[in-house]
Design a protein around this motif. Structure first.
Motif, short mmCIF file in Angstrom:
data_model
loop_
_atom_site.label_atom_id
_atom_site.label_comp_id
_atom_site.label_asym_id
_atom_site.label_seq_id
_atom_site.Cartn_x
_atom_site.Cartn_y
_atom_site.Cartn_z
N GLY A 18 29.27 15.85 50.68
CA GLY A 18 30.29 16.94 50.27
C GLY A 18 32.16 15.69 49.09
N ILE A 19 30.97 15.42 48.24
CA ILE A 19 31.78 14.89 47.20
C ILE A 19 31.28 15.75 45.48
N ASP A 20 32.30 16.87 45.21
CA ASP A 20 32.31 17.69 44.40
C ASP A 20 31.35 17.21 43.16
N LYS A 21 32.40 16.01 42.16
CA LYS A 21 32.18 15.78 41.04
C LYS A 21 32.48 14.29 41.58
N ILE A 22 31.42 13.58 40.21
CA ILE A 22 31.25 12.29 40.43
C ILE A 22 30.24 11.77 39.02
N GLY A 23 31.51 11.03 38.44
CA GLY A 23 31.34 10.56 36.97
C GLY A 23 30.97 8.67 37.08
N PHE A 24 30.55 8.60 35.96
CA PHE A 24 30.67 7.13 35.57
C PHE A 24 30.94 6.53 34.29
N THR A 25 31.66 5.11 34.47
CA THR A 25 31.99 5.05 33.54
C THR A 25 31.85 3.28 33.57
N THR A 26 32.27 2.46 32.42
CA THR A 26 31.96 1.09 32.57
C THR A 26 33.29 0.36 33.04
N ALA A 27 33.36 -0.75 32.91
CA ALA A 27 35.00 -1.46 34.31
C ALA A 27 35.91 -1.82 32.29
N ASP A 28 35.77 -2.20 31.18
CA ASP A 28 36.19 -2.30 30.36
C ASP A 28 38.17 -1.90 30.97
N PRO A 29 38.82 -2.76 30.01
CA PRO A 29 39.81 -2.35 30.01
C PRO A 29 40.33 -1.22 30.42
N PHE A 30 42.00 -0.54 30.53
CA PHE A 30 41.72 0.60 30.07
C PHE A 30 43.21 0.21 28.89
N THR A 31 42.80 -0.24 27.69
CA THR A 31 43.62 -0.40 26.48
C THR A 31 44.69 0.52 26.18
N THR A 32 44.50 2.03 25.46
CA THR A 32 45.27 3.09 25.37
C THR A 32 46.34 3.62 26.57
N LEU A 33 45.28 3.14 28.16
CA LEU A 33 46.66 3.25 29.37
C LEU A 33 47.60 2.25 28.97
N LYS A 34 47.52 1.36 28.37
CA LYS A 34 48.19 -0.04 29.27
C LYS A 34 49.79 0.33 27.73
N GLY A 35 49.08 0.83 26.64
CA GLY A 35 50.21 1.13 25.84
C GLY A 35 50.95 2.43 25.92
N ARG A 36 50.19 3.25 26.46
CA ARG A 36 51.21 4.11 27.44
C ARG A 36 52.62 3.85 28.35
N LEU A 37 51.96 3.32 29.32
CA LEU A 37 52.21 2.73 30.61
C LEU A 37 53.79 1.74 30.39
N VAL A 38 53.35 1.02 29.78
CA VAL A 38 54.50 0.59 28.83
C VAL A 38 55.66 1.24 28.25
N ARG A 39 54.97 1.85 27.27
CA ARG A 39 55.99 2.42 26.46
C ARG A 39 57.08 3.20 28.07
N GLN A 40 56.25 4.18 28.86
CA GLN A 40 56.99 4.72 30.48
C GLN A 40 58.30 3.98 30.49
N ARG A 41 57.31 2.41 30.70
CA ARG A 41 58.67 1.92 31.77
C ARG A 41 60.06 0.76 30.67
N GLU A 42 59.44 0.93 28.68
CA GLU A 42 60.48 1.77 28.24
C GLU A 42 61.70 2.35 28.43
N LEU A 43 60.36 3.39 28.90
CA LEU A 43 62.11 4.70 28.88
C LEU A 43 61.77 5.72 30.18
N ASN A 44 61.58 4.29 31.26
CA ASN A 44 62.53 4.10 32.35
C ASN A 44 61.56 5.51 32.97
N TYR A 45 60.45 6.27 32.25
CA TYR A 45 60.00 7.04 33.05
C TYR A 45 59.37 6.88 34.16
N HIS A 46 59.19 5.53 34.14
CA HIS A 46 57.94 5.28 35.11
C HIS A 46 59.03 6.05 37.00
N SER A 47 57.91 6.13 37.99
CA SER A 47 58.84 7.00 39.21
C SER A 47 59.10 5.85 40.02
#
Length: 381
Positions: A18-47
């Motif tokens: 009963g899993i409707d969709k499955i995908g595979f990816t590497t375990a490399d660091p999420f470098t683009t996401l890191k930049g976004r999260l840092v910016r979110q914190r700087e803007l105080n946009y995180h929950s």
């Protein structure tokens, strides 16, 4: 071990459980996401609900020894109820967001991932796995995007070609070097319907959200809601579906694959007035298995009071008066004062004046004074 064959077996087994969709990816660091999260914190946009360590959120090797791949899964959930219930002018109802209908999705997805782990370990005895759903360190959406489950929409949801964004996400880190799948190209184009429809303007721009003013977040807070947002809540008790409902890729999408996600209309759209006096035990017995109960009854009750004010439900005046007289929590009493002020009338004015005489809490007194000022201002006009 033939890793390619194992991947095919894992995909086939995922469909059987009963899993409707499955995908595979590497375990490399999420470098683009890191930049976004840092910016979110700087803007105080995180929950503040998410994992606070950005390094752990973006580097799988910090939470798993020698990771080789990540498996992402998605389960579709309904967007419509099979059975409808409707409120009346004297018996209004609130609404829980679609993602909280039925059994708590955290439980359901963890169960599917546990089965998937057992299957993998049976075929690959040296396998190590770490699964997570929503509350884990990794970003479910970032993993799903890179694993080809869907693209990250302007509404900050993963949009799948098959099921729209009405999907729950989970992932599993493994030490098995599965071949990664290809990400799906962004298909939002020039569409900005979600940004335009967001009730609070929380969608700052495509793919960026100020979580602190997102209605989904606001409904889960426990303090007084800032007055500027109170009328924008409407009758939402938990979560918000607006940015999903207006998305063209969700048009006509309604899937009832999993009995666990089928909504009980009386829980998904509960009557508002009974929520004001529900006990802790009643709340747990009634809503305890839903995702919307994780913050307890206080936010739900506060939001129910806001909804009664939104509807200007005169039939709720006695209920709100009892809250104002007897509820020990200042946030609940103060919100009841606001709601009574929105309903208005001579009877309400008397109730608020009496409450002001006996009230000791400074915050509640402020709410009472503002409600009385608004009532007197309306009478003068």
């Amino acid at each position: 071990m033939d890793i390619r064959k194992l991947k095919e077996e894992v995909i086939a087994y995922s469909k059987r459980i009963g899993i409707d969709k499955i995908g595979f990816t590497t375990a490399d660091p999420f470098t683009t996401l890191k930049g976004r999260l840092v910016r979110q914190r700087e803007l105080n946009y995180h929950s503040g609900f998410e994992e606070p360590d950005i390094e752990k959120r973006t580097n799988p090797s910090l939470i798993f020894d020698e990771p080789a791949s990540i498996i992402s899964i998605a389960l579709a959930y309904p967007s419509k109820m099979k059975t409808h219930v409707r409120g009346t002018k004297t018996d209004r109802r609130g609404i829980f967001s679609r993602s909280s209908w039925g059994e708590d999705y955290h439980t359901v997805l963890r169960n599917r991932l546990a089965k998937l782990e057992a299957f993998i370990i049976e075929r690959y005895p040296n396998a190590r796995c770490k699964s997570m759903v929503d509350t884990g360190e990794l970003s479910d959406r970032a993993v799903a995007e890179r694993a080809g489950i869907g693209w990250s929409g302007k509404n900050c949801s993963i949009i799948t070609p098959e099921y729209g964004s009405y999907v729950y996400l989970g992932e599993m880190i493994t030490n098995i070097p599965f071949e990664p799948d290809t990400p799906i190209e962004d298909q939002c184009g020039t569409c900005n319907k979600c940004l335009e429809a967001c009730p609070t303007g929380a969608l700052v721009q495509g793919g960026q959200i100020n979580a602190k003013i997102c209605i989904s977040y606001l409904t889960q807070t426990k303090d007084f809601l800032p007055e500027v947002f109170r009328s924008k809540i409407g009758n939402r008790l938990y979560g918000c579906d607006t940015c999903q409902m207006v998305c063209p890729y969700n048009k006509g999408k309604d899937f009832h694959f999993h009995p666990e996600f089928e909504p009980d209309p009386e829980l998904a759209k509960p009557r508002l007035k009974p929520l004001l006096s529900i006990s802790n035990r009643e709340f747990k017995n009634t809503f305890g298995k839903t995702a919307g109960a994780w913050r307890g009854k206080k936010p739900i009750q506060r939001n129910a009071i806001l909804a009664l004010g939104h509807f200007k439900d005169e039939s709720a005046i006695p209920d709100l008066e009892q809250v104002l007289k007897h509820d020990p929590r200042p946030v609940i009493r103060g919100t009841a004062a606001w709601a009574l002020g929105k309903i208005g009338g001579k009877k309400v004015n008397e109730i608020l004046l009496q409450a002001k005489e006996r009230e000791k809490d400074a915050d509640v007194l402020k709410e009472l004074e503002k409600a009385l000022e608004n009532l007197n201002g309306e009478r003068k006009q």
